[in-house]
Design a protein around this motif. Structure first.
Motif, short mmCIF file in Angstrom:
data_model
loop_
_atom_site.label_atom_id
_atom_site.label_comp_id
_atom_site.label_asym_id
_atom_site.label_seq_id
_atom_site.Cartn_x
_atom_site.Cartn_y
_atom_site.Cartn_z
N VAL A 135 -4.02 6.57 -3.10
CA VAL A 135 -4.20 5.73 -2.23
C VAL A 135 -3.58 4.54 -3.60
O VAL A 135 -4.65 4.69 -4.36
CB VAL A 135 -5.02 5.11 -1.09
CG1 VAL A 135 -4.66 3.46 -0.67
CG2 VAL A 135 -5.01 5.65 -0.08
N GLU A 136 -2.44 4.37 -3.26
CA GLU A 136 -2.95 2.83 -4.71
C GLU A 136 -2.22 0.87 -3.40
O GLU A 136 -1.50 1.80 -3.27
CB GLU A 136 -1.15 2.67 -5.43
CG GLU A 136 -1.10 4.19 -6.26
CD GLU A 136 0.09 4.25 -7.54
OE1 GLU A 136 0.81 3.26 -6.67
OE2 GLU A 136 -0.37 4.82 -8.55
N GLY A 167 1.87 -8.29 -12.19
CA GLY A 167 0.58 -8.25 -10.51
C GLY A 167 0.50 -6.76 -11.90
O GLY A 167 -0.12 -6.08 -12.49
N LYS A 168 -0.64 -5.77 -10.56
CA LYS A 168 -1.55 -4.63 -10.67
C LYS A 168 -1.53 -3.82 -9.76
O LYS A 168 -1.00 -4.20 -8.22
CB LYS A 168 -3.04 -5.54 -11.13
CG LYS A 168 -4.21 -6.29 -9.95
CD LYS A 168 -4.93 -6.08 -10.54
CE LYS A 168 -5.23 -6.98 -9.29
NZ LYS A 168 -5.03 -8.46 -9.00
N CYS A 169 -1.74 -2.26 -10.07
CA CYS A 169 -1.88 -1.42 -9.04
C CYS A 169 -3.86 -1.20 -9.22
O CYS A 169 -4.12 -0.60 -9.88
CB CYS A 169 -1.45 -0.56 -9.06
SG CYS A 169 -1.01 0.84 -8.30
N VAL A 170 -4.14 -1.23 -7.90
CA VAL A 170 -5.53 -0.56 -7.99
C VAL A 170 -4.89 0.84 -7.39
O VAL A 170 -5.21 0.44 -6.01
CB VAL A 170 -6.74 -1.62 -7.75
CG1 VAL A 170 -8.28 -0.76 -7.50
CG2 VAL A 170 -6.64 -2.63 -8.01
N TRP A 171 -6.17 2.10 -6.76
CA TRP A 171 -5.92 2.95 -7.19
C TRP A 171 -7.17 3.79 -7.15
O TRP A 171 -8.23 3.22 -7.66
CB TRP A 171 -4.72 3.71 -7.46
CG TRP A 171 -5.14 3.87 -9.21
CD1 TRP A 171 -4.91 3.74 -10.23
CD2 TRP A 171 -5.60 5.02 -9.96
NE1 TRP A 171 -5.04 4.43 -11.17
CE2 TRP A 171 -5.99 5.06 -10.92
CE3 TRP A 171 -6.61 6.20 -9.05
CZ2 TRP A 171 -6.46 6.01 -12.47
CZ3 TRP A 171 -6.72 6.90 -10.02
CH2 TRP A 171 -7.02 7.18 -11.29
N PHE A 172 -7.33 4.47 -6.20
CA PHE A 172 -7.98 5.77 -6.22
C PHE A 172 -7.64 6.97 -5.26
O PHE A 172 -6.13 7.00 -5.10
CB PHE A 172 -9.31 5.39 -4.98
CG PHE A 172 -8.97 5.36 -3.92
CD1 PHE A 172 -9.73 6.83 -3.29
CD2 PHE A 172 -8.93 4.65 -3.12
CE1 PHE A 172 -9.02 6.81 -1.70
CE2 PHE A 172 -7.96 4.52 -1.17
CZ PHE A 172 -8.30 5.21 -1.09
N GLU A 173 -8.65 8.04 -6.10
CA GLU A 173 -7.98 9.73 -5.66
C GLU A 173 -8.94 10.32 -5.16
O GLU A 173 -10.55 10.22 -5.86
CB GLU A 173 -7.33 10.35 -7.22
CG GLU A 173 -6.09 9.92 -7.85
CD GLU A 173 -5.28 10.64 -7.90
OE1 GLU A 173 -6.44 12.13 -8.90
OE2 GLU A 173 -3.80 10.50 -8.90
N VAL A 183 1.15 -0.84 0.09
CA VAL A 183 -0.14 -0.21 -0.05
C VAL A 183 0.65 0.85 -0.41
O VAL A 183 1.61 1.51 0.44
CB VAL A 183 -0.75 -0.05 1.52
CG1 VAL A 183 -1.38 1.19 1.58
CG2 VAL A 183 -1.44 -1.36 0.91
N THR A 184 0.74 2.06 -0.78
CA THR A 184 1.45 3.86 -1.17
C THR A 184 0.55 4.45 -0.81
O THR A 184 -0.68 4.39 -1.47
CB THR A 184 2.23 3.86 -2.62
OG1 THR A 184 2.94 2.42 -2.29
CG2 THR A 184 2.81 4.86 -2.25
N ALA A 185 0.15 5.79 -0.28
CA ALA A 185 -1.09 6.36 0.05
C ALA A 185 0.26 8.00 -0.12
O ALA A 185 1.51 8.16 0.66
CB ALA A 185 -1.72 6.68 1.04
N TRP A 186 -0.06 9.23 -1.10
CA TRP A 186 0.51 10.30 -0.59
C TRP A 186 -0.31 10.80 -1.21
O TRP A 186 -2.06 10.82 -1.36
CB TRP A 186 1.65 10.58 -1.21
CG TRP A 186 1.27 10.00 -2.99
CD1 TRP A 186 1.06 11.15 -3.76
CD2 TRP A 186 0.94 9.20 -3.93
NE1 TRP A 186 0.63 10.67 -5.25
CE2 TRP A 186 1.03 9.63 -5.25
CE3 TRP A 186 1.40 7.80 -3.88
CZ2 TRP A 186 0.86 8.52 -5.70
CZ3 TRP A 186 1.46 6.71 -4.56
CH2 TRP A 186 1.67 6.76 -6.66
#
Length: 123
Positions: free
Chosen positions: A68-69, A111-117, A58-61
């Motif tokens: 958040v990814e 793999g994959k990355c699911v993200w939102f803003e 998990v990455t958030a900035w």
């Protein structure tokens, strides 16, 4: 986080709330509601841990918006679907789509990355 480590979801929610509480934007306007951010983050992490092998990252900035990814090592892309009749699954991506300003899925290596803003309007 590993698949069997679902209790880590709560820890990530707490850390995200702390990040948002510490961040003071220049205009005084918070980029995201911490509770909405925590809910959407929980949904993405839980999906990754329940439906893939090998855990999640998990990455958030925060800039003028929160991003958040959640990355995992499964190539299979999640599909939004109608909630199940028993009410225990099928709402995660529906919530992300309804409550975020933008969201998506991108392939990354194996793999994959699911993200939102959140915040600042649509991306």
């Amino acid at each position: 986080m590993r698949q069997a480590d679902l209790q880590a979801v709560g820890e990530v929610r707490r850390e995200l709330r702390e990040l948002l509480c510490r961040w003071v934007p220049p205009d005084g306007e918070a980029p995201a509601d911490p509770e909405v951010a925590a809910l959407l983050t929980s949904e993405l992490i839980t999906n990754a841990l329940l439906h893939t092998e090998g855990g999640a990252v998990v990455t958030a900035w925060v800039t003028d918006r929160l991003r958040v990814e959640v990355r995992d090592c499964a190539e299979r892309r999640p599909e939004p679907r109608e909630p199940s009749a028993d009410g225990t699954s099928g709402r995660g991506l529906m919530l992300v789509g309804a409550l975020s300003d933008a969201w998506g899925i991108r392939s990354e290596g194996g793999g994959k990355c699911v993200w939102f803003e959140l915040g600042g309007g649509p991306a």
